[in-house]
Design an enzyme around this catalytic site. Sequence first.
Site, short mmCIF file in Angstrom:
data_model
loop_
_atom_site.label_atom_id
_atom_site.label_comp_id
_atom_site.label_asym_id
_atom_site.label_seq_id
_atom_site.Cartn_x
_atom_site.Cartn_y
_atom_site.Cartn_z
N LYS A 36 7.15 4.36 4.42
CA LYS A 36 6.78 5.77 4.23
C LYS A 36 7.97 6.55 3.62
O LYS A 36 7.77 7.42 2.77
CB LYS A 36 6.36 6.40 5.56
CG LYS A 36 5.04 5.90 6.11
CD LYS A 36 3.83 6.21 5.25
CE LYS A 36 3.44 7.67 5.25
NZ LYS A 36 2.15 7.89 4.54
N THR A 62 5.28 11.13 7.58
CA THR A 62 5.50 11.06 9.02
C THR A 62 6.89 11.52 9.42
O THR A 62 7.84 11.41 8.63
CB THR A 62 5.30 9.59 9.47
OG1 THR A 62 5.70 9.45 10.83
CG2 THR A 62 6.14 8.62 8.64
N THR A 84 0.83 -1.22 0.00
CA THR A 84 0.00 0.00 0.00
C THR A 84 0.85 1.26 0.00
O THR A 84 0.65 2.16 -0.81
CB THR A 84 -0.96 0.00 1.21
OG1 THR A 84 -2.02 -0.91 0.91
CG2 THR A 84 -1.56 1.37 1.46
P1 NAD Z 1 -5.38 5.23 9.56
O1 NAD Z 1 -4.74 3.89 9.64
O2 NAD Z 1 -6.29 5.68 10.62
O3 NAD Z 1 -6.18 5.36 8.18
C1 NAD Z 1 -5.68 4.91 6.95
C2 NAD Z 1 -6.81 4.92 5.93
O4 NAD Z 1 -6.29 4.47 4.69
C3 NAD Z 1 -7.96 3.98 6.30
O5 NAD Z 1 -9.20 4.62 6.11
C4 NAD Z 1 -7.79 2.81 5.34
O6 NAD Z 1 -9.02 2.18 5.00
C5 NAD Z 1 -7.15 3.49 4.14
N1 NAD Z 1 -6.34 2.56 3.34
C6 NAD Z 1 -5.39 1.71 3.80
N2 NAD Z 1 -4.89 0.99 2.76
C7 NAD Z 1 -5.52 1.45 1.64
C8 NAD Z 1 -5.42 1.11 0.27
N3 NAD Z 1 -4.59 0.16 -0.16
N4 NAD Z 1 -6.20 1.78 -0.61
C9 NAD Z 1 -7.06 2.75 -0.19
N5 NAD Z 1 -7.21 3.08 1.10
C10 NAD Z 1 -6.45 2.44 2.01
O7 NAD Z 1 -4.17 6.25 9.35
P2 NAD Z 1 -4.01 7.73 9.91
O8 NAD Z 1 -3.49 7.66 11.28
O9 NAD Z 1 -5.23 8.49 9.61
O10 NAD Z 1 -2.81 8.23 8.97
C11 NAD Z 1 -3.08 8.85 7.73
C12 NAD Z 1 -1.76 9.18 7.04
O11 NAD Z 1 -1.00 10.03 7.87
C13 NAD Z 1 -0.88 7.97 6.76
O12 NAD Z 1 -0.28 8.16 5.52
C14 NAD Z 1 0.13 7.99 7.88
O13 NAD Z 1 1.34 7.39 7.47
C15 NAD Z 1 0.28 9.47 8.11
N6 NAD Z 1 0.67 9.84 9.48
C16 NAD Z 1 -0.08 9.44 10.55
C17 NAD Z 1 0.28 9.87 11.83
C18 NAD Z 1 -0.51 9.49 13.07
O14 NAD Z 1 -0.09 9.83 14.17
N7 NAD Z 1 -1.64 8.81 12.96
C19 NAD Z 1 1.41 10.68 12.01
C20 NAD Z 1 2.17 11.01 10.90
C21 NAD Z 1 1.78 10.61 9.63
O1 DAU Z 2 5.33 9.88 14.68
C1 DAU Z 2 4.27 9.71 13.78
C2 DAU Z 2 3.75 8.29 13.86
O2 DAU Z 2 3.03 8.20 15.07
C3 DAU Z 2 2.86 7.93 12.68
O3 DAU Z 2 3.60 7.95 11.50
C4 DAU Z 2 2.23 6.55 12.87
O4 DAU Z 2 1.31 6.27 11.82
C5 DAU Z 2 1.51 6.54 14.19
O5 DAU Z 2 0.98 5.25 14.44
C6 DAU Z 2 2.45 6.94 15.32
O6 DAU Z 2 3.47 5.96 15.53
P1 DAU Z 2 3.92 5.51 17.00
O7 DAU Z 2 4.52 4.18 16.93
O8 DAU Z 2 4.68 6.58 17.68
O9 DAU Z 2 2.44 5.45 17.70
P2 DAU Z 2 1.77 4.43 18.71
O10 DAU Z 2 0.50 5.05 19.17
O11 DAU Z 2 1.71 3.05 18.17
O12 DAU Z 2 2.79 4.43 19.92
C7 DAU Z 2 3.14 5.64 20.60
C8 DAU Z 2 4.18 5.29 21.64
O13 DAU Z 2 3.56 4.49 22.65
C9 DAU Z 2 5.34 4.48 21.11
O14 DAU Z 2 6.52 4.88 21.76
C10 DAU Z 2 4.99 3.04 21.50
C11 DAU Z 2 4.22 3.21 22.79
N1 DAU Z 2 3.17 2.20 23.05
C12 DAU Z 2 2.25 1.98 22.07
C13 DAU Z 2 1.24 1.05 22.26
C14 DAU Z 2 0.24 0.77 21.16
C15 DAU Z 2 3.09 1.56 24.27
O15 DAU Z 2 3.91 1.80 25.16
N2 DAU Z 2 2.11 0.64 24.46
C16 DAU Z 2 1.19 0.34 23.51
O16 DAU Z 2 0.31 -0.54 23.73
#
Ligand code: NAD
Ligand code: DAU
Length: 367
Positions: A173, A143, A109
């Site tokens: 990414k 990210t 993806t």
């Molecule tokens: P998420 O996992 O909540 O949502 C991802 C969405 O993409 C879902 O709705 C899923 O159905 C869709 N998707 C996945 N695979 C797909 C495919 N093959 N075709 C079409 N749709 C597809 O993710 P999020 O947390 O909303 O993150 C969104 C974007 O931001 C991502 O690119 C992620 O890398 C980036 N990002 C997220 C964070 C964070 O903290 N959540 C931080 C930095 C960057």
């Molecule tokens: O920094 C941006 C990123 O932040 C995004 O690109 C990713 O899509 C997003 O998932 C997030 O990544 P992290 O790995 O930082 O997020 P997560 O919420 O999974 O974890 C946050 C921190 O908490 C990390 O240090 C791992 C820790 N953690 C996470 C989980 C799920 C725990 O200690 N226990 C847990 O159960």
Amino acid sequence: MVSFTSINWPNRILVTGGAGFIGSALVRQLIAETDSTVINVDALTYAGNPESLAEARHHPRHVFEQEDIRNRPALDRLFREHRPDAVMHLAAESHVDRSIEGPAAFIETNVTGTQNLLEAAREYWQALEPAARERFRFHHISTDEVYGDLGPNDPAFTEETPYAPSSPYSASKAGSDHLVRAWHHTYGLPVLLTNCSNNYGPYQFPEKLIPLMILNALEGKPLPVYGQGDNVRDWLHVEDHAQALRRVLEAGRPGRTYNIGGRAERTNLEVVHAICAHLDELRPRPSGRHEALIQFVTDRPGHDRRYAIDDSRISQELDWQPQESFESGLRRTVEWYLENTEWVQRVQSGAYREWLETNYGHRGVAE
Ligand code: NAD
Ligand code: DAU
């Protein structure tokens, strides 16, 4: 002051991943606060949920297309039929722990899907008439994890920090970011890149730290903190992030990258304690304080120690700053999960329970 009245603001925006956590926040804002039509392209994986779109879901300017970005002919059809002025690409596999359990979907993806989208966009863009070609934008949402991790006293990530991704997720990414830049350098596609820190807020799937801890605590289940809980993340409210994305689309310079952060570095343990304190007040446990549920468990392999964002570029060039403080944003988030039990119950499906078993079943408890 951010204004979205620029004459270059696109009429038709194709958003990928618009049923996910950040994508749905962006779509809700685009529908509520702009006049744009949104073509929302989402495969609806486990992480996608049209209910997260709230009122935007059935708005006349919202068009939902359930398509997979791995399917190139489907993407060609979308460009042909909807003729977008801009693409905002958020669709991705996004959870680091899942990428450790099964990296293939992340490459398919995040890398191949992005390449498909770039190619479909390029063919469409090259055939546009000159004024529309000039206005078109391809905004790739990425990210801060692509920069690797930091020691406690290292300076924060800038847009010039060399790439050093650690996990299969961040490597995928990083790969997609390189492709997007290559399509700009080689073909001239007018791209924008943003790299942001950890988002939090309403509608986040409860595999991520903050919603997982809130929901486990409410059920009186252990709160699984990886390692010592001293890893540091920077927390950005999802509504602030969506505002920043709109600002970059409106005024960012093609080919340029913008880092987006929340100015809120916290250790994981600080975050979990803060959640427990809010819950002690909002939903006291008869048997004691929520922090008694904290359990230190086996660390994530290759766990990045610290992320931090230097947001000078977006703040100076585009006049954007986060508006939400982590304290009030976290409080509102905890309240949202307490109030939105129907949404929560529906995402806690069988597949979600299986994931909890896969990720936490084998983790030993540290003393
Ligand atoms: P998420 O996992 O909540 O949502 C991802 C969405 O993409 C879902 O709705 C899923 O159905 C869709 N998707 C996945 N695979 C797909 C495919 N093959 N075709 C079409 N749709 C597809 O993710 P999020 O947390 O909303 O993150 C969104 C974007 O931001 C991502 O690119 C992620 O890398 C980036 N990002 C997220 C964070 C964070 O903290 N959540 C931080 C930095 C960057
Ligand atoms: O920094 C941006 C990123 O932040 C995004 O690109 C990713 O899509 C997003 O998932 C997030 O990544 P992290 O790995 O930082 O997020 P997560 O919420 O999974 O974890 C946050 C921190 O908490 C990390 O240090 C791992 C820790 N953690 C996470 C989980 C799920 C725990 O200690 N226990 C847990 O159960």
